[in-house]
Scaffold this active site. Sequence first.
Site, mmCIF file in Angstrom:
data_model
loop_
_atom_site.group_PDB
_atom_site.id
_atom_site.type_symbol
_atom_site.label_atom_id
_atom_site.label_comp_id
_atom_site.label_asym_id
_atom_site.label_seq_id
_atom_site.Cartn_x
_atom_site.Cartn_y
_atom_site.Cartn_z
ATOM 1 N N CYS A 46 0.829 -1.202 0.000
ATOM 2 C CA CYS A 46 0.000 0.000 0.000
ATOM 3 C C CYS A 46 0.864 1.252 0.000
ATOM 4 C CB CYS A 46 -0.965 0.009 1.175
ATOM 5 S SG CYS A 46 -0.236 0.009 2.809
ATOM 6 N N CYS A 47 0.227 2.367 -0.370
ATOM 7 C CA CYS A 47 0.879 3.673 -0.415
ATOM 8 C C CYS A 47 2.004 3.662 -1.460
ATOM 9 C CB CYS A 47 1.379 4.043 0.981
ATOM 10 S SG CYS A 47 1.834 5.786 1.178
ATOM 11 N N ILE A 48 3.243 3.937 -1.070
ATOM 12 C CA ILE A 48 4.364 3.982 -2.014
ATOM 13 C C ILE A 48 4.991 2.606 -2.223
ATOM 14 C CG2 ILE A 48 6.088 4.489 -0.237
ATOM 15 C CD1 ILE A 48 5.963 5.935 -3.850
#
Length: 237
Positions: free
Chosen positions: A148-150
């Site tokens: 998730c995210c980066i």
Amino acid sequence: MPVIRVFAKNNVIMAKRVAVILSGCGVYDGTEIHEASAVLVHLSRAGAKVQMFAPDADQMHVVNHCEGKPTEEKRNILQESARIARGEVSDLAKLDVSAFDAAIIPGGFGVAKNLSDWAVKNKDCTVLPLLEKTIKDFHKAGKPLGMCCISPVLAAKILPGCELTVGQDKECDKWPYAQTAGAVKQMGCKHVNKDVEEAHVDVKNKLVTTCAFMCNAPIHKVFDGVGVMVKETLKLA
């Protein structure tokens, strides 16, 4: 009532075993704490057996989170990750892929600074060799990866042609990091636009991704999106 996901082996019911890989403690120089917490809550609710790991190495740098500026301190990634893990974290070098059904990597700048050098080199980055081997081993074994995210940029670097999401590809106030989608496309991967409460499943590569705090969204929506990512990852395990 939540469904506990289990599988049977020799007529014994066993919980899904998930390795969660951390990169420190704190959004600007380590793991994003809310994302890690969301991952752990959703895994707990699903009845999964979790073990956390982190590299035993120095962080790229330490950031004063009040000011958002680097300091002269030095901190160890494993020791900092222990803050999130309540002390229950192991050296990434000891991760035995055969002992797990899936792996999940929360986001935070630690992914881009400690697990890779994305923060400095963007699409030309390299991934920490130990982590690269771990991701490749999970993939080779046909075991799912949740990111998730980066952290999906790690998959973009290691799994050529994979499909993933980091949210949206048009920058605006809601999507301040949308340029990351462009970098992913330049790396030869397919970016799929998704909202914060959604996840994308690359069935071929058993890769599940969601944008989390790549979106300026209320924290409960980030929590829900991480939940979808966890649920879909466990489905593939």
